[in-house]
Design a protein around this motif. Structure first.
Motif, PDB file in Angstrom:
ATOM      1  N   THR A 178      -5.450  -0.692  -3.449  1.00  0.00           N
ATOM      2  CA  THR A 178      -4.239  -0.043  -3.973  1.00  0.00           C
ATOM      3  C   THR A 178      -3.743  -0.758  -5.217  1.00  0.00           C
ATOM      4  O   THR A 178      -3.339  -0.125  -6.191  1.00  0.00           O
ATOM      5  CB  THR A 178      -3.127  -0.065  -2.902  1.00  0.00           C
ATOM      6  OG1 THR A 178      -3.683   0.263  -1.648  1.00  0.00           O
ATOM      7  CG2 THR A 178      -2.033   0.898  -3.251  1.00  0.00           C
ATOM      8  N   SER A 229       2.518  -2.458  10.303  1.00  0.00           N
ATOM      9  CA  SER A 229       2.858  -1.680   9.115  1.00  0.00           C
ATOM     10  C   SER A 229       3.724  -0.496   9.520  1.00  0.00           C
ATOM     11  O   SER A 229       3.300   0.646   9.537  1.00  0.00           O
ATOM     12  CB  SER A 229       1.597  -1.215   8.406  1.00  0.00           C
ATOM     13  OG  SER A 229       0.999  -0.182   9.121  1.00  0.00           O
ATOM     14  N   GLN A 280      -1.780  -4.346  11.016  1.00  0.00           N
ATOM     15  CA  GLN A 280      -1.285  -4.780   9.700  1.00  0.00           C
ATOM     16  C   GLN A 280      -2.185  -4.205   8.618  1.00  0.00           C
ATOM     17  O   GLN A 280      -3.337  -3.864   8.859  1.00  0.00           O
ATOM     18  CB  GLN A 280      -1.319  -6.314   9.622  1.00  0.00           C
ATOM     19  CG  GLN A 280      -0.134  -6.980  10.258  1.00  0.00           C
ATOM     20  CD  GLN A 280       1.049  -7.028   9.305  1.00  0.00           C
ATOM     21  OE1 GLN A 280       1.207  -6.131   8.489  1.00  0.00           O
ATOM     22  NE2 GLN A 280       1.851  -8.059   9.419  1.00  0.00           N
ATOM     23  N   ILE A 281      -1.653  -4.151   7.455  1.00  0.00           N
ATOM     24  CA  ILE A 281      -2.436  -3.610   6.347  1.00  0.00           C
ATOM     25  C   ILE A 281      -3.533  -4.616   6.002  1.00  0.00           C
ATOM     26  O   ILE A 281      -3.270  -5.814   5.874  1.00  0.00           O
ATOM     27  CB  ILE A 281      -1.536  -3.364   5.138  1.00  0.00           C
ATOM     28  CG1 ILE A 281      -0.299  -2.563   5.566  1.00  0.00           C
ATOM     29  CG2 ILE A 281      -2.278  -2.643   4.046  1.00  0.00           C
ATOM     30  CD1 ILE A 281       0.861  -2.739   4.644  1.00  0.00           C
ATOM     31  N   SER A 282      -4.738  -4.098   5.859  1.00  0.00           N
ATOM     32  CA  SER A 282      -5.842  -5.009   5.559  1.00  0.00           C
ATOM     33  C   SER A 282      -5.809  -5.427   4.088  1.00  0.00           C
ATOM     34  O   SER A 282      -5.283  -4.706   3.234  1.00  0.00           O
ATOM     35  CB  SER A 282      -7.171  -4.322   5.873  1.00  0.00           C
ATOM     36  OG  SER A 282      -7.363  -3.257   4.975  1.00  0.00           O
ATOM     37  N   GLN A 289       2.008   4.424   6.906  1.00  0.00           N
ATOM     38  CA  GLN A 289       0.992   5.099   6.099  1.00  0.00           C
ATOM     39  C   GLN A 289       1.234   6.599   5.973  1.00  0.00           C
ATOM     40  O   GLN A 289       0.954   7.187   4.940  1.00  0.00           O
ATOM     41  CB  GLN A 289      -0.393   4.839   6.683  1.00  0.00           C
ATOM     42  CG  GLN A 289      -0.540   5.371   8.091  1.00  0.00           C
ATOM     43  CD  GLN A 289      -1.760   4.802   8.766  1.00  0.00           C
ATOM     44  OE1 GLN A 289      -2.024   3.609   8.668  1.00  0.00           O
ATOM     45  NE2 GLN A 289      -2.508   5.650   9.435  1.00  0.00           N
ATOM     46  N   VAL A 316       0.855  -1.193   0.000  1.00  0.00           N
ATOM     47  CA  VAL A 316       0.000   0.000   0.000  1.00  0.00           C
ATOM     48  C   VAL A 316       0.889   1.239   0.000  1.00  0.00           C
ATOM     49  O   VAL A 316       2.090   1.167   0.216  1.00  0.00           O
ATOM     50  CB  VAL A 316      -0.938   0.023   1.226  1.00  0.00           C
ATOM     51  CG1 VAL A 316      -1.938  -1.093   1.144  1.00  0.00           C
ATOM     52  CG2 VAL A 316      -0.134  -0.029   2.503  1.00  0.00           C
ATOM     53  N   ASP A 358      -7.418  -3.007   1.668  1.00  0.00           N
ATOM     54  CA  ASP A 358      -6.546  -1.881   1.305  1.00  0.00           C
ATOM     55  C   ASP A 358      -5.566  -2.294   0.219  1.00  0.00           C
ATOM     56  O   ASP A 358      -5.346  -1.573  -0.753  1.00  0.00           O
ATOM     57  CB  ASP A 358      -5.761  -1.409   2.535  1.00  0.00           C
ATOM     58  CG  ASP A 358      -6.567  -0.438   3.369  1.00  0.00           C
ATOM     59  OD1 ASP A 358      -7.676  -0.094   2.915  1.00  0.00           O
ATOM     60  OD2 ASP A 358      -6.087  -0.039   4.443  1.00  0.00           O
ATOM     61  N   ILE A 359      -4.981  -3.470   0.448  1.00  0.00           N
ATOM     62  CA  ILE A 359      -3.991  -3.953  -0.513  1.00  0.00           C
ATOM     63  C   ILE A 359      -4.641  -4.114  -1.876  1.00  0.00           C
ATOM     64  O   ILE A 359      -4.102  -3.683  -2.905  1.00  0.00           O
ATOM     65  CB  ILE A 359      -3.385  -5.290  -0.021  1.00  0.00           C
ATOM     66  CG1 ILE A 359      -2.548  -5.038   1.235  1.00  0.00           C
ATOM     67  CG2 ILE A 359      -2.536  -5.921  -1.101  1.00  0.00           C
ATOM     68  CD1 ILE A 359      -1.990  -6.297   1.854  1.00  0.00           C
TER      69      ILE A 359
END
Lengths: 437, 451
Positions: free
Chosen positions: B84, A307, B75-77, A323, A263, B80-81
């Protein structure tokens, strides 16, 4: 106010604002609460203190006419604390150095088992410049060396499985894709090579860098690789077609490491111009520049369990929220010297390999250095050949593989059966200077 | 309808309109900041949010985890991944398709192929039927290369986010302390006791001006009285010695002068005596007139001896050649002038020594201006001069031999032409009848030579 007393547009605007103020707010009996809050927010500490003083001394006795005033004794600590709390609000009190220090001291970093040497692997004829562990099965790892070869080793036994020759200069970086049977290697011969791990041959070359390539990384979701080097640009390549899809220019010095994330920011690069850039690859420009480091940023490591990212320059390790690039932790690394590599394991241990051959282990959350040990020298190596050039935890985080300048690969593990009582960590005493700016 | 709109709509927008408004805004912000600094917090109500959005605050230095020790960063969900991924993939697919398109091929004209547009219209004045107009795109060859191959090179955008430097700058270039600077100070090599004009400062003055040696602690650095005395004594001794030497030289000179004067006096006396003697001899004898023959004989002898001495003296003054000549005449021999000169000549030197500077000068004179002159004197002067003007004998012999052959050949030819054999002995003159023939022969020889 006559016209001739207004000097220029700035002054005119000021006059206008004052006029506006007179008209709108001067005669308000009560300011609305949200406005009042904003006003309070804008007040600085001294103003608040003055208010506090005037409020507390308002009912005081009138002057007795005495020549020498009797000074009241200072209020006790509880009162002082209340005063502090009143004058400094919650956020402001954190701005105080001593307050921050006391909070730091109150922290209790978690205990980690100390690490020890498990195995020394010899085989390379030059410095071991990069280590990369198989991300899929965690069965093997690859190392690149100054002797221009890439060697693949069995992780469990430490046996050599394969030697790949193809580069003509030092192999500086290796990246293994999670989604393809491909391995990418960057070399000082300006090339990025793509190795097919099923045929063990080079299948593609990525031409285009103007100088040596220092780092390469595979994008976790897109079919892209990012490479960067001495020519101070990050290049994104399409894996299949070998087309340089994008060039991210902006760094003013050689780039030491580049990392890809799924991301935004999808690319992060640390450079010798002592900045870290977070790139917005859809727009093709930097979305944030981190300028906290004052020396060349040599290493970037992502945390596998959250993250966030850690970056390291000389005697300065910091971690950042991914982020938005917010500073998370200043690590206790004021005296480490040059740091060549970083690696984070899922248990929250950050490893930093020093150029002077010192391994330092940090608690990722608090930045507490819990272990610092010099590397074990290989018999026959010189005193000057102490230096950890590359390091990587394996996928489980139980083994640490370091590539060193005495041409050896060392595997480290945690001391089995260690407890907090038998193996206490280094004491937690954050110094004031660790709150560096 | 068009009349109702203001005229300014038709005009192009004012130049730098966007910039002007932006400037205005930033000016306002600055003003707000200025007012807040001036001390009246209530005046900062305007655009409080927008103010200081870019400036450096303490917050940017304070680590979040210090402030909130239990900060959780999830953590990145996966959503989201995925999100993106899709957005980025679209961008990169577009870029890739552009990059992969071979340069020069045009856009394929099949996109609007089916979209034929039909317009129905009726002419206003006539009550005729409705006319239909179909607008179709012109067919384009999809493989036709682009008409314009120029590819515009777009410079990368330079607008970057404002990045204030958030680290101390003084740790990059640490200031050196005064002790360090003194340690590294390299004193200049210029003497402080001598100036460019050659004046020197006395030793005692040097000592006096040097801060290291105070009056109390002169110690070993003091120049003792003995040193002064010694140097004075040395000076005096030197002066004395010089005086003695000059005295001695004077005395010697005076002695030599006296010597010379005495010699001159002696010579003068001799000369005077000789003159008197001569006078005495030349003046007539006024003594006893009658002289006996013995006396006359003695006088004659004396005169002869005197003459002889004079001649000897003269001869001693003569050059070698003249002396030889005189000897020859004295002995009554006939000796040729050549022999005398040959005998009188100095013995031959085998190698004549020349002053090489003469040739150097000549070489220099021959050379161009000073810029072209690489060497100050020629390399082979001495050797060259020995062989330069000497005839090369072997070459000369060759030339002579060739000449001789030539002449022999011509002679043979001449003789063949004249019908005569070679002659021996001196030239014989003959009668005039042969003249024509000989002339003929000569002309033939001339012809031969010319041809």
């Amino acid at each position: 106010m006559s016209i001739d007393r207004i000097h220029g547009p700035e002054h005119a605007r000021e006059v206008y604002l004052k006029h506006l103020w007179e008209k709108r707010f001067k005669n308000l009996a009560q300011v609305s609460p949200d406005l009042q809050k904003k006003i309070e927010d804008r007040k600085n500490v001294l103003e608040r203190y003055e208010e506090f003083r005037s409020a507390s001394s308002a009912p005081s006795e009138p002057s007795t006419g005495a020549l020498v005033h009797y000074e009241k004794p200072l209020p006790d600590t509880a009162q002082t604390a209340s005063l502090v709390r009143k004058v400094y609000r919650e956020d402001d009190s954190f701005n105080l150095l001593m307050e921050r220090q006391s909070r730091q001291l109150a922290l209790e970093p978690s205990w980690h088992a100390p690490w020890k040497l498990m195995r020394v692997i010899n085989g390379h004829n030059g410095w071991v410049r990069c280590v990369c562990v198989d991300p899929v099965d965690n069965e093997w790892f690859a190392t690149g060396s100054n002797d221009t070869t890439i060697k693949v080793w069995d992780l469990a036994s430490g046996k050599l499985k394969l030697t790949l020759a193809g580069h003509v200069m030092t192999v500086r970086s290796i990246a293994i894709s999670q989604r393809h049977p491909l391995m990418f290697s960057a070399s000082e011969d300006k090339l990025v090579k793509c190795w097919d791990l099923e045929k063990n041959t080079v299948v593609r070359d990525y031409h285009g860098h103007f100088s040596g390539v220092h780092t390469v990384d595979v994008h976790p979701t897109l079919d892209l690789i990012a490479s960067a080097g001495r020519d101070a640009v990050v290049r994104l390549w399409d894996i299949r077609t070998r087309v340089p899809v994008m060039t991210l220019a902006g760094h003013k010095g050689p780039i030491n490491q580049v990392k890809c994330f799924p991301v935004d920011p999808q690319i992060m690069s640390g450079s010798a111009d002592s900045t870290v850039r977070l790139w917005d690859i859809r727009a093709g420009k930097a979305m944030k520049i981190l300028t906290h480091h004052s020396k060349s940023v040599r290493a970037i490591a992502g945390n596998p369990s959250e993250s966030s990212v850690a970056t390291a320059s000389t005697s300065d390790i910091r971690s950042w929220r991914l982020q938005d690039g917010q500073l998370l932790t200043n690590f206790r690394s004021e005296d480490t010297g040059i740091i060549n590599c970083l690696s984070v394991n899922p248990d929250g241990v950050l490893f930093a390999g020093g150029d002077d051959g010192h391994l330092s282990f940090y608690d990722y959350k608090t930045g507490h250095k819990f272990q610092d040990l010099p590397t074990i020298k290989v018999p026959g190596s010189l005193e000057s050949e102490r230096g950890i050039l590359s390091a990587s935890f394996d996928q489980t985080g139980l083994r640490l593989i370091t590539g060193e300048s005495d041409k050896s690969i060392k595997v480290w593990k945690q001391i089995p059966g260690a407890t907090q009582e038998t193996h206490p960590n280094l004491p937690w005493n954050p110094r004031l200077e660790s709150q560096r700016f | 309808m068009s009349n109702s709109r203001p005229l300014s709509v038709l005009l192009p927008p004012p130049k730098h309109a966007i910039n002007a408004s932006a400037q205005h805004k930033s000016g306002l912000k600055e003003l707000v900041g200025l007012l807040s600094e001036a001390g009246n917090p209530r005046e900062t109500l305007y655009s409080v949010e927008s103010f200081q959005e870019n400036s450096v605050t303490l917050e940017s230095f304070l680590p979040l985890r210090h402030k909130y020790p239990d900060l959780k960063i999830p953590q990145i969900s996966q959503s989201d991944i995925q999100n993106t991924y899709e957005r980025t993939k679209a961008v990169f697919d577009k870029i890739l398709s552009q990059k992969l398109q071979p340069q020069g091929t045009g856009a394929v004209g099949t996109a609007n192929k089916g979209s034929a547009k039909t317009i129905e219209y009726k002419l206003p004045d006539q009550n005729s039927e409705v006319r239909k107009l179909k607008i179709v795109d012109q067919q384009v060859d999809p493989l036709q290369p682009k008409l314009f191959k120029t590819k515009k090179v777009v410079a990368p955008s330079t607008d970057e986010p404002f990045a204030p430097v958030l680290h101390k700058s003084d740790d990059i270039t640490p200031q050196s302390t005064k002790e360090e600077r003194d340690k590294w100070n390299i004193p200049s090599a210029i003497s402080s006791w001598k100036n460019p004009n050659g004046y020197t400062i006395n030793l005692d003055r040097r000592i006096a001006s040097d801060g290291r040696y105070s009056k109390e602690s002169l110690g070993p650095h003091e120049i003792s009285e003995g040193h002064m005395k010694l140097s004075e004594a040395l000076d005096a001794a030197e002066r004395k010695a010089r005086e003695e030497v000059s005295l001695r030289a004077d005395a010697k000179r005076m002695l030599a002068e006296q010597d010379v004067r005495e010699k001159e006096e002696k010579l003068r006396m001799i000369a005077l005596k000789a003159r008197e003697d001569r006078k005495k001899n030349t003046e007539p004898y006024s003594g006893p007139r009658a002289l006996d023959s013995a006396t006359r004989q003695r006088q004659e002898d004396q005169r002869e001896r005197l003459n002889k001495i004079r001649r000897e003296l003269q001869r001693s003054k003569m050059s070698t050649a003249e002396r030889l000549r005189a000897l020859a005449t004295g002995e009554g021999r006939e000796v040729s002038e050549k022999v005398i000169l040959g005998a009188a000549a100095a013995s031959d030197t085998a190698d004549i020594q020349y002053d090489s500077r003469l040739f150097t000068k000549a070489a220099k004179a021959r050379g161009q201006s000073g810029g072209d002159q690489v060497y100050d004197n020629p390399l082979f002067v001495q050797e060259g001069i020995n062989t330069m003007y000497r005839p090369n004998f072997s070459a000369a012999v060759d030339i002579q031999a060739r000449d001789a052959a030539d002449t022999l050949e011509s002679k043979v030819q001449f003789e063949l032409a004249s019908g005569k054999r070679g002659r021996e002995g001196p030239v014989e003159f003959s009668a005039a009848e042969n003249t024509e023939k000989s002339e003929e022969g000569e002309s033939s020889v001339k012809r031969h030579r010319g041809g």
